[in-house]
Scaffold this motif. Structure first.
Motif, PDB file in Angstrom:
ATOM      1  N   THR A  82     -48.953  15.629  26.002  1.00 42.11           N
ATOM      2  CA  THR A  82     -48.645  14.397  26.716  1.00 42.11           C
ATOM      3  C   THR A  82     -47.830  14.745  27.954  1.00 42.11           C
ATOM      4  N   TYR A  83     -47.953  13.901  28.954  1.00 35.58           N
ATOM      5  CA  TYR A  83     -47.230  14.089  30.202  1.00 35.58           C
ATOM      6  C   TYR A  83     -46.274  12.929  30.401  1.00 35.58           C
ATOM      7  N   ALA A  84     -45.090  13.223  30.893  1.00 35.20           N
ATOM      8  CA  ALA A  84     -44.126  12.188  31.253  1.00 35.20           C
ATOM      9  C   ALA A  84     -43.934  12.241  32.759  1.00 35.20           C
ATOM     10  N   ILE A  85     -44.222  11.128  33.397  1.00 38.38           N
ATOM     11  CA  ILE A  85     -44.104  11.041  34.851  1.00 38.38           C
ATOM     12  C   ILE A  85     -42.994  10.056  35.170  1.00 38.38           C
ATOM     13  N   THR A  86     -42.006  10.511  35.911  1.00 38.17           N
ATOM     14  CA  THR A  86     -40.907   9.654  36.336  1.00 38.17           C
ATOM     15  C   THR A  86     -41.101   9.342  37.810  1.00 38.17           C
ATOM     16  N   GLY A  87     -40.943   8.067  38.141  1.00 38.53           N
ATOM     17  CA  GLY A  87     -41.132   7.666  39.529  1.00 38.53           C
ATOM     18  C   GLY A  87     -40.545   6.306  39.811  1.00 38.53           C
ATOM     19  N   THR A  88     -40.761   5.843  41.026  1.00 35.13           N
ATOM     20  CA  THR A  88     -40.240   4.541  41.438  1.00 35.13           C
ATOM     21  C   THR A  88     -41.374   3.651  41.910  1.00 35.13           C
ATOM     22  N   VAL A  96     -40.955   5.155  33.878  1.00 36.04           N
ATOM     23  CA  VAL A  96     -41.443   6.354  33.200  1.00 36.04           C
ATOM     24  C   VAL A  96     -42.830   6.032  32.666  1.00 36.04           C
ATOM     25  N   ALA A  97     -43.801   6.888  32.942  1.00 35.72           N
ATOM     26  CA  ALA A  97     -45.153   6.713  32.432  1.00 35.72           C
ATOM     27  C   ALA A  97     -45.458   7.874  31.491  1.00 35.72           C
ATOM     28  N   ILE A  98     -45.948   7.547  30.297  1.00 35.47           N
ATOM     29  CA  ILE A  98     -46.380   8.562  29.334  1.00 35.47           C
ATOM     30  C   ILE A  98     -47.904   8.542  29.318  1.00 35.47           C
ATOM     31  N   VAL A  99     -48.506   9.686  29.621  1.00 32.25           N
ATOM     32  CA  VAL A  99     -49.958   9.799  29.746  1.00 32.25           C
ATOM     33  C   VAL A  99     -50.459  10.809  28.723  1.00 32.25           C
ATOM     34  N   ASN A 100     -51.565  10.473  28.020  1.00 31.74           N
ATOM     35  CA  ASN A 100     -52.133  11.431  27.074  1.00 31.74           C
ATOM     36  C   ASN A 100     -52.909  12.509  27.813  1.00 31.74           C
ATOM     37  N   LYS A 142     -43.138  10.070  17.725  1.00 35.40           N
ATOM     38  CA  LYS A 142     -43.410   9.014  16.749  1.00 35.40           C
ATOM     39  C   LYS A 142     -43.406   7.634  17.415  1.00 35.40           C
ATOM     40  N   GLN A 143     -44.155   7.528  18.510  1.00 36.53           N
ATOM     41  CA  GLN A 143     -44.323   6.279  19.251  1.00 36.53           C
ATOM     42  C   GLN A 143     -43.026   5.740  19.862  1.00 36.53           C
ATOM     43  N   THR A 144     -42.020   6.601  20.011  1.00 35.44           N
ATOM     44  CA  THR A 144     -40.733   6.198  20.576  1.00 35.44           C
ATOM     45  C   THR A 144     -40.420   7.104  21.759  1.00 35.44           C
ATOM     46  N   LEU A 145     -39.863   6.538  22.796  1.00 32.21           N
ATOM     47  CA  LEU A 145     -39.451   7.319  23.958  1.00 32.21           C
ATOM     48  C   LEU A 145     -38.184   8.097  23.618  1.00 32.21           C
ATOM     49  N   VAL A 146     -38.175   9.384  23.893  1.00 31.57           N
ATOM     50  CA  VAL A 146     -37.060  10.259  23.517  1.00 31.57           C
ATOM     51  C   VAL A 146     -36.717  11.216  24.651  1.00 31.57           C
ATOM     52  N   TRP A 147     -35.570  11.850  24.514  1.00 34.06           N
ATOM     53  CA  TRP A 147     -35.157  12.975  25.342  1.00 34.06           C
ATOM     54  C   TRP A 147     -35.372  14.242  24.524  1.00 34.06           C
ATOM     55  N   GLU A 148     -36.049  15.217  25.089  1.00 34.36           N
ATOM     56  CA  GLU A 148     -36.213  16.538  24.473  1.00 34.36           C
ATOM     57  C   GLU A 148     -35.285  17.485  25.224  1.00 34.36           C
ATOM     58  N   VAL A 149     -34.275  18.001  24.539  1.00 33.71           N
ATOM     59  CA  VAL A 149     -33.254  18.822  25.191  1.00 33.71           C
ATOM     60  C   VAL A 149     -33.253  20.211  24.568  1.00 33.71           C
ATOM     61  N   SER A 150     -33.238  21.232  25.417  1.00 35.77           N
ATOM     62  CA  SER A 150     -33.089  22.608  24.940  1.00 35.77           C
ATOM     63  C   SER A 150     -31.805  23.168  25.549  1.00 35.77           C
ATOM     64  N   TYR A 151     -31.070  23.933  24.730  1.00 34.08           N
ATOM     65  CA  TYR A 151     -29.788  24.454  25.200  1.00 34.08           C
ATOM     66  C   TYR A 151     -29.420  25.730  24.454  1.00 34.08           C
ATOM     67  N   LYS A 152     -28.483  26.472  25.038  1.00 34.19           N
ATOM     68  CA  LYS A 152     -27.937  27.680  24.411  1.00 34.19           C
ATOM     69  C   LYS A 152     -26.684  27.276  23.651  1.00 34.19           C
ATOM     70  N   GLY A 153     -26.672  27.571  22.347  1.00 33.54           N
ATOM     71  CA  GLY A 153     -25.531  27.219  21.511  1.00 33.54           C
ATOM     72  C   GLY A 153     -24.377  28.193  21.663  1.00 33.54           C
ATOM     73  N   GLN A 154     -23.295  27.904  20.972  1.00 29.89           N
ATOM     74  CA  GLN A 154     -22.102  28.749  21.026  1.00 29.89           C
ATOM     75  C   GLN A 154     -22.370  30.155  20.486  1.00 29.89           C
ATOM     76  N   THR A 162     -33.920  16.346  19.690  1.00 30.08           N
ATOM     77  CA  THR A 162     -34.688  15.195  20.140  1.00 30.08           C
ATOM     78  C   THR A 162     -33.803  13.973  19.956  1.00 30.08           C
ATOM     79  N   LEU A 163     -33.521  13.280  21.064  1.00 25.20           N
ATOM     80  CA  LEU A 163     -32.602  12.137  21.053  1.00 25.20           C
ATOM     81  C   LEU A 163     -33.331  10.868  21.474  1.00 25.20           C
ATOM     82  N   ASP A 164     -32.931   9.751  20.878  1.00 29.22           N
ATOM     83  CA  ASP A 164     -33.481   8.464  21.273  1.00 29.22           C
ATOM     84  C   ASP A 164     -33.193   8.218  22.754  1.00 29.22           C
ATOM     85  N   PHE A 165     -34.174   7.728  23.471  1.00 36.87           N
ATOM     86  CA  PHE A 165     -34.064   7.515  24.910  1.00 36.87           C
ATOM     87  C   PHE A 165     -32.968   6.522  25.268  1.00 36.87           C
ATOM     88  N   LYS A 166     -32.827   5.466  24.474  1.00 35.24           N
ATOM     89  CA  LYS A 166     -31.860   4.410  24.786  1.00 35.24           C
ATOM     90  C   LYS A 166     -30.479   4.683  24.213  1.00 35.24           C
TER      91      LYS A 166
END
Length: 177
Positions: A82-88, A96-100, A142-154, A162-166
């Motif tokens: 899936t693609y997430a396109i952010t725009g105005t 935000v547009a989610i495209v298959n 799961k049909q919900t808009l989310v944030w996918e975050v990757s990071y380096k831990g301690q 994966t965090l809820d968008f709102k």
């Protein structure tokens, strides 16, 4: 008279070959330029499918939604692409547009309904205490808009959350990759 000819032979040295350093460096520079052009050409050709997909996505989103200007495109390969396109929009509203992957379905969301970049960053810094945040992309889980975050831990391992968008509520956490 013989002595004179022998002296000439003795004093006569064979011609020494002279190395032309300018020519040597010119050849080295030419080979370097040729190799650089080959590498750049390889990357240009190998990245062309991605550029073509981005152009097709932008056209599709502009045609199917009211997004007029595309600012960011991210891709997610979790279970299906899936693609997430952010725009105005023309009026300046963030969307935000989610495209298959087949580019035949699109869902749009108001970007203003979710966490701002600053709020997301603060949430991650507070709750997960990363050494470094690698990426934070909008996606669908799961049909919900989310944030996918990757990071380096301690402990210097790669982590995903994966965090809820709102709300920023955690849906799944993967630690220590």
């Amino acid at each position: 008279m013989m002595q004179f000819k022998d002296d000439i032979r003795i004093r006569h040295r064979p011609k020494q070959t002279h190395v032309h350093w300018a020519r040597f460096w010119f050849i080295i520079a030419g080979v370097g330029i040729l190799l650089g052009a080959l590498v750049l050409g390889y990357f240009y050709v190998s990245l062309s499918p991605m550029r073509n997909d981005e152009v097709r996505l932008q056209r599709f989103v502009k045609k199917e939604t009211n997004i007029a200007t595309v600012q960011q495109i991210s891709v997610d390969h979790r279970q299906k692409t899936t693609y997430a396109i952010t725009g105005t929009t023309v009026s300046g509203q963030q969307k935000v547009a989610i495209v298959n992957s087949k580019m035949n379905q699109v869902k749009t969301y108001n970007r203003d309904n979710g966490l701002t970049d600053k709020q997301l960053r603060q949430l991650i810094l507070t709750n997960y205490k990363p050494k470094k945040i690698y990426s934070a992309n909008i996606s669908e889980y799961k049909q919900t808009l989310v944030w996918e975050v990757s990071y380096k831990g301690q402990n210097n391992t790669l982590n995903y959350v994966t965090l809820d968008f709102k709300t920023g509520k955690s849906y799944r956490v993967i630690n220590g990759l």
